[in-house]
Design an enzyme around this catalytic site. Structure first.
Site, PDB file in Angstrom:
ATOM      1  N   ASP A  31       0.855  -1.192   0.000  1.00  0.00           N
ATOM      2  CA  ASP A  31       0.000   0.000   0.000  1.00  0.00           C
ATOM      3  C   ASP A  31       0.888   1.238   0.000  1.00  0.00           C
ATOM      4  O   ASP A  31       1.859   1.324   0.761  1.00  0.00           O
ATOM      5  CB  ASP A  31      -0.924  -0.014   1.227  1.00  0.00           C
ATOM      6  CG  ASP A  31      -2.066   0.977   1.086  1.00  0.00           C
ATOM      7  OD1 ASP A  31      -3.224   0.533   1.011  1.00  0.00           O
ATOM      8  OD2 ASP A  31      -1.799   2.207   1.041  1.00  0.00           O
ATOM      9  N   ASN A  86     -12.670  -3.166   2.660  1.00  0.00           N
ATOM     10  CA  ASN A  86     -13.520  -1.984   2.811  1.00  0.00           C
ATOM     11  C   ASN A  86     -14.514  -1.986   1.664  1.00  0.00           C
ATOM     12  O   ASN A  86     -14.130  -2.120   0.497  1.00  0.00           O
ATOM     13  CB  ASN A  86     -12.675  -0.700   2.769  1.00  0.00           C
ATOM     14  CG  ASN A  86     -11.820  -0.541   4.013  1.00  0.00           C
ATOM     15  OD1 ASN A  86     -12.240  -0.890   5.105  1.00  0.00           O
ATOM     16  ND2 ASN A  86     -10.616  -0.035   3.847  1.00  0.00           N
ATOM     17  N   GLY A  92     -15.203   3.549   3.711  1.00  0.00           N
ATOM     18  CA  GLY A  92     -14.114   4.350   3.168  1.00  0.00           C
ATOM     19  C   GLY A  92     -13.455   3.757   1.950  1.00  0.00           C
ATOM     20  O   GLY A  92     -12.290   4.059   1.672  1.00  0.00           O
ATOM     21  N   GLN A  93     -14.184   2.897   1.207  1.00  0.00           N
ATOM     22  CA  GLN A  93     -13.577   2.344  -0.013  1.00  0.00           C
ATOM     23  C   GLN A  93     -13.300   3.471  -1.002  1.00  0.00           C
ATOM     24  O   GLN A  93     -14.198   4.271  -1.312  1.00  0.00           O
ATOM     25  CB  GLN A  93     -14.494   1.291  -0.658  1.00  0.00           C
ATOM     26  CG  GLN A  93     -13.831   0.618  -1.863  1.00  0.00           C
ATOM     27  CD  GLN A  93     -14.679  -0.478  -2.498  1.00  0.00           C
ATOM     28  OE1 GLN A  93     -15.807  -0.743  -2.066  1.00  0.00           O
ATOM     29  NE2 GLN A  93     -14.154  -1.098  -3.537  1.00  0.00           N
ATOM     30  N   HIS A  99     -10.104  -5.480  -3.234  1.00  0.00           N
ATOM     31  CA  HIS A  99      -8.766  -5.684  -2.656  1.00  0.00           C
ATOM     32  C   HIS A  99      -8.904  -6.034  -1.188  1.00  0.00           C
ATOM     33  O   HIS A  99      -9.769  -5.518  -0.485  1.00  0.00           O
ATOM     34  CB  HIS A  99      -7.884  -4.453  -2.844  1.00  0.00           C
ATOM     35  CG  HIS A  99      -8.501  -3.168  -2.362  1.00  0.00           C
ATOM     36  ND1 HIS A  99      -9.416  -2.474  -3.114  1.00  0.00           N
ATOM     37  CD2 HIS A  99      -8.338  -2.472  -1.225  1.00  0.00           C
ATOM     38  CE1 HIS A  99      -9.792  -1.392  -2.452  1.00  0.00           C
ATOM     39  NE2 HIS A  99      -9.165  -1.363  -1.292  1.00  0.00           N
ATOM     40  N   LEU A 100      -8.015  -6.910  -0.754  1.00  0.00           N
ATOM     41  CA  LEU A 100      -7.961  -7.315   0.643  1.00  0.00           C
ATOM     42  C   LEU A 100      -6.720  -6.677   1.258  1.00  0.00           C
ATOM     43  O   LEU A 100      -5.595  -6.905   0.780  1.00  0.00           O
ATOM     44  CB  LEU A 100      -7.880  -8.837   0.725  1.00  0.00           C
ATOM     45  CG  LEU A 100      -7.900  -9.457   2.122  1.00  0.00           C
ATOM     46  CD1 LEU A 100      -9.166  -9.066   2.888  1.00  0.00           C
ATOM     47  CD2 LEU A 100      -7.809 -10.977   2.032  1.00  0.00           C
ATOM     48  N   HIS A 101      -6.933  -5.861   2.294  1.00  0.00           N
ATOM     49  CA  HIS A 101      -5.802  -5.279   3.007  1.00  0.00           C
ATOM     50  C   HIS A 101      -5.226  -6.333   3.960  1.00  0.00           C
ATOM     51  O   HIS A 101      -5.970  -6.954   4.718  1.00  0.00           O
ATOM     52  CB  HIS A 101      -6.246  -4.092   3.876  1.00  0.00           C
ATOM     53  CG  HIS A 101      -6.747  -2.897   3.134  1.00  0.00           C
ATOM     54  ND1 HIS A 101      -5.999  -1.757   2.968  1.00  0.00           N
ATOM     55  CD2 HIS A 101      -7.938  -2.645   2.536  1.00  0.00           C
ATOM     56  CE1 HIS A 101      -6.702  -0.850   2.299  1.00  0.00           C
ATOM     57  NE2 HIS A 101      -7.890  -1.362   2.028  1.00  0.00           N
TER      58      HIS A 101
HETATM   59  P1  AMP Z   1      -9.635   1.357   0.184  1.00  0.00           P
HETATM   60  O1  AMP Z   1      -9.749   2.643   0.963  1.00  0.00           O
HETATM   61  O2  AMP Z   1     -10.022   0.139   0.972  1.00  0.00           O
HETATM   62  O3  AMP Z   1     -10.339   1.449  -1.147  1.00  0.00           O
HETATM   63  O4  AMP Z   1      -8.084   1.152  -0.072  1.00  0.00           O
HETATM   64  C1  AMP Z   1      -7.403   1.661  -1.175  1.00  0.00           C
HETATM   65  C2  AMP Z   1      -5.954   1.628  -0.800  1.00  0.00           C
HETATM   66  O5  AMP Z   1      -5.191   1.790  -1.971  1.00  0.00           O
HETATM   67  C3  AMP Z   1      -5.534   2.755   0.160  1.00  0.00           C
HETATM   68  O6  AMP Z   1      -5.041   2.167   1.355  1.00  0.00           O
HETATM   69  C4  AMP Z   1      -4.473   3.510  -0.621  1.00  0.00           C
HETATM   70  O7  AMP Z   1      -3.409   3.955   0.197  1.00  0.00           O
HETATM   71  C5  AMP Z   1      -4.023   2.469  -1.624  1.00  0.00           C
HETATM   72  N1  AMP Z   1      -3.459   3.006  -2.848  1.00  0.00           N
HETATM   73  C6  AMP Z   1      -3.942   4.030  -3.606  1.00  0.00           C
HETATM   74  N2  AMP Z   1      -3.168   4.215  -4.681  1.00  0.00           N
HETATM   75  C7  AMP Z   1      -2.179   3.283  -4.616  1.00  0.00           C
HETATM   76  C8  AMP Z   1      -1.054   2.975  -5.443  1.00  0.00           C
HETATM   77  N3  AMP Z   1      -0.795   3.658  -6.581  1.00  0.00           N
HETATM   78  N4  AMP Z   1      -0.238   1.971  -5.063  1.00  0.00           N
HETATM   79  C9  AMP Z   1      -0.478   1.288  -3.921  1.00  0.00           C
HETATM   80  N5  AMP Z   1      -1.519   1.536  -3.109  1.00  0.00           N
HETATM   81  C10 AMP Z   1      -2.362   2.519  -3.446  1.00  0.00           C
END
Ligand code: AMP
Ligand code: ZN
Length: 113
Positions: A31, A86, A92-93, A99-101
């Site tokens: 991330d 999310n 907060g998506q 995607h899975l954090h």
């Molecule tokens: P979400 O808020 O669950 O949709 O998570 C999206 C995640 O993508 C966030 O934690 C961002 O920090 C991450 N993110 C956004 N742009 C990038 C990128 N170019 N490379 C890696 N992670 C990213």
């Protein structure tokens, strides 16, 4: 594949990312705004906008097992980690490619904010 999707563009190598692992179905990268010492996103190669749009149990399950394997290789399996989807606005998506954090490497508070 969606032309204007950020994560599809990472999968197509149009945008750089710190890719840590991939297979035929999944890709994992760090991330860009890490919230823990280990913060990796595990995504399906197939464009699925969110968990709310997912219908393929195997596709969703593969993300979880891929994250579990990564947790072992990152050395956080025994200490512990969190996996989070999310979904939509209240969670907060911000990127609408499933995607899975995977978060770990520190004690994580509960409940999350
Ligand atoms: P979400 O808020 O669950 O949709 O998570 C999206 C995640 O993508 C966030 O934690 C961002 O920090 C991450 N993110 C956004 N742009 C990038 C990128 N170019 N490379 C890696 N992670 C990213
Ligand atoms: Zn996508």
């Amino acid at each position: 594949m969606a032309d204007d999707c950020l994560f599809c563009r990472i999968i197509r190598r149009e945008i750089p990312a710190a890719i840590v692992a991939e297979d035929a179905h999944c890709i994992a990268f760090r991330d860009i705004n890490a919230q823990a010492p280990v913060h990796i996103l595990v995504v399906p190669r197939e464009h699925i906008s969110s968990l709310d749009a997912a219908t393929d149990a195997a596709a969703v399950g593969r993300l979880a097992l891929f994250a579990a394997e990564l947790a072992r290789t990152e050395g956080i399996a025994a200490s512990g980690y969190r996996t989070v989807f999310n979904t939509n606005a209240d969670a907060g998506q911000t990127v609408f490619h499933l995607h899975l954090h995977l978060l770990g490497g520190r004690a994580l508070r509960w409940p999350p904010g």
